[in-house]
Design a protein around this motif. Structure first.
Motif, PDB file in Angstrom:
ATOM      1  N   PRO A 109     -24.048   7.564  -1.382  1.00 50.14           N
ATOM      2  CA  PRO A 109     -23.228   8.671  -0.754  1.00 50.14           C
ATOM      3  C   PRO A 109     -24.433   9.589  -0.357  1.00 50.14           C
ATOM      4  O   PRO A 109     -23.841  10.519   0.251  1.00 50.14           O
ATOM      5  CB  PRO A 109     -22.568   8.989  -1.952  1.00 50.14           C
ATOM      6  CG  PRO A 109     -23.379   8.734  -3.131  1.00 50.14           C
ATOM      7  CD  PRO A 109     -23.824   7.375  -2.736  1.00 50.14           C
ATOM      8  N   VAL A 110     -25.681   9.728  -0.470  1.00 49.73           N
ATOM      9  CA  VAL A 110     -26.570  10.633   0.007  1.00 49.73           C
ATOM     10  C   VAL A 110     -27.564  10.124   0.825  1.00 49.73           C
ATOM     11  O   VAL A 110     -28.029   8.738   0.801  1.00 49.73           O
ATOM     12  CB  VAL A 110     -27.298  11.295  -1.057  1.00 49.73           C
ATOM     13  CG1 VAL A 110     -26.274  11.742  -2.212  1.00 49.73           C
ATOM     14  CG2 VAL A 110     -28.247  10.242  -1.881  1.00 49.73           C
ATOM     15  N   THR A 111     -28.035  11.022   1.752  1.00 49.48           N
ATOM     16  CA  THR A 111     -29.274  10.678   2.568  1.00 49.48           C
ATOM     17  C   THR A 111     -30.426  11.468   2.229  1.00 49.48           C
ATOM     18  O   THR A 111     -30.143  12.654   1.815  1.00 49.48           O
ATOM     19  CB  THR A 111     -28.940  10.780   4.089  1.00 49.48           C
ATOM     20  OG1 THR A 111     -27.655  10.042   4.388  1.00 49.48           O
ATOM     21  CG2 THR A 111     -30.293  10.410   4.788  1.00 49.48           C
ATOM     22  N   ALA A 112     -31.539  10.830   1.844  1.00 48.93           N
ATOM     23  CA  ALA A 112     -32.603  11.592   1.617  1.00 48.93           C
ATOM     24  C   ALA A 112     -34.064  11.258   1.816  1.00 48.93           C
ATOM     25  O   ALA A 112     -34.097  10.439   2.591  1.00 48.93           O
ATOM     26  CB  ALA A 112     -32.976  10.981  -0.240  1.00 48.93           C
ATOM     27  N   ALA A 113     -34.784  12.405   2.076  1.00 47.64           N
ATOM     28  CA  ALA A 113     -36.323  12.243   2.529  1.00 47.64           C
ATOM     29  C   ALA A 113     -37.193  12.970   1.390  1.00 47.64           C
ATOM     30  O   ALA A 113     -36.841  13.993   0.719  1.00 47.64           O
ATOM     31  CB  ALA A 113     -36.369  12.778   3.769  1.00 47.64           C
ATOM     32  N   PRO A 129     -22.197  14.054   0.857  1.00 46.27           N
ATOM     33  CA  PRO A 129     -20.940  14.158   1.246  1.00 46.27           C
ATOM     34  C   PRO A 129     -20.262  15.574   1.180  1.00 46.27           C
ATOM     35  O   PRO A 129     -20.788  16.139  -0.093  1.00 46.27           O
ATOM     36  CB  PRO A 129     -20.127  12.997   0.494  1.00 46.27           C
ATOM     37  CG  PRO A 129     -21.014  12.129   0.165  1.00 46.27           C
ATOM     38  CD  PRO A 129     -22.261  13.036  -0.131  1.00 46.27           C
ATOM     39  N   GLN A 130     -19.331  16.150   1.831  1.00 48.75           N
ATOM     40  CA  GLN A 130     -18.948  17.571   1.708  1.00 48.75           C
ATOM     41  C   GLN A 130     -18.238  17.541   0.401  1.00 48.75           C
ATOM     42  O   GLN A 130     -18.011  18.709  -0.105  1.00 48.75           O
ATOM     43  CB  GLN A 130     -18.170  17.986   2.866  1.00 48.75           C
ATOM     44  CG  GLN A 130     -18.835  18.030   4.109  1.00 48.75           C
ATOM     45  CD  GLN A 130     -19.907  19.024   4.056  1.00 48.75           C
ATOM     46  OE1 GLN A 130     -19.852  20.028   3.318  1.00 48.75           O
ATOM     47  NE2 GLN A 130     -20.908  18.865   4.820  1.00 48.75           N
ATOM     48  N   ASP A 131     -17.337  16.729   0.083  1.00 55.06           N
ATOM     49  CA  ASP A 131     -16.651  16.862  -1.383  1.00 55.06           C
ATOM     50  C   ASP A 131     -17.347  16.708  -2.591  1.00 55.06           C
ATOM     51  O   ASP A 131     -16.739  16.801  -3.609  1.00 55.06           O
ATOM     52  CB  ASP A 131     -15.569  15.768  -1.290  1.00 55.06           C
ATOM     53  CG  ASP A 131     -16.203  14.132  -1.204  1.00 55.06           C
ATOM     54  OD1 ASP A 131     -17.222  14.202  -1.096  1.00 55.06           O
ATOM     55  OD2 ASP A 131     -15.419  13.117  -1.542  1.00 55.06           O
ATOM     56  N   GLN A 132     -18.809  16.674  -2.517  1.00 60.38           N
ATOM     57  CA  GLN A 132     -19.327  16.492  -3.906  1.00 60.38           C
ATOM     58  C   GLN A 132     -20.196  17.971  -4.046  1.00 60.38           C
ATOM     59  O   GLN A 132     -20.453  18.973  -3.414  1.00 60.38           O
ATOM     60  CB  GLN A 132     -20.608  15.597  -3.714  1.00 60.38           C
ATOM     61  CG  GLN A 132     -20.046  14.367  -3.735  1.00 60.38           C
ATOM     62  CD  GLN A 132     -21.109  12.910  -4.029  1.00 60.38           C
ATOM     63  OE1 GLN A 132     -22.475  13.498  -4.211  1.00 60.38           O
ATOM     64  NE2 GLN A 132     -20.713  12.017  -3.759  1.00 60.38           N
TER      65      GLN A 132
END
Length: 132
Positions: A109-113, A129-132
């Motif tokens: 559910p996440v995108t990371a760098a 995501p906006q709902d977290q």
């Protein structure tokens, strides 16, 4: 209970202040001399100036170097910041010369760098995501 302050150890507070403000976009909140050379130096998000502060703490304690070296060698970020769009932030920061040790990566559910803060730390940026 709330998180009010957390810290990252930095090799050079002036260099760290420039990076965290001019490159990452935080704003300086407190800058108080402590002793001969050190400062109580904090930055905050411009979107939440009364929110949690990040202390740019001098890395002089002997335990800091082996701790940070071990984290860096294993590619483990010392801190994580949330951004609206990791890919857009990666492009913006890359254009400013920031070195990434991990390009944007979708991880469930996440995108990371992960980036090098030039002050001895790896920092992860994520979009959730906006709902977290």
């Amino acid at each position: 209970m709330k998180i009010r302050l957390t810290s990252v150890f930095v090799d050079d507070q002036a260099k760290a202040l420039r990076f965290y403000t001019e490159v990452l976009g935080f704003v300086k909140k407190h800058d108080v001399p402590v002793g001969e050379t050190d400062r109580w130096l904090t930055v905050v998000s411009p979107q939440d100036p009364d929110g949690p502060e990040l202390l740019l703490e001098p890395a002089g304690h002997p335990a800091v170097k082996p701790y940070r070296d071990a984290l860096t060698a294993d590619g483990i970020p010392l801190a994580q910041f949330t951004v609206d769009d990791v890919r857009a932030e990666h492009e913006r920061l890359t254009a400013l010369g920031v070195r990434f040790t991990q390009e944007p990566l979708d991880m469930g559910p996440v995108t990371a760098a992960v980036l090098d803060d030039t002050c001895g730390n790896l920092i992860q940026i994520v979009t959730q995501p906006q709902d977290q």
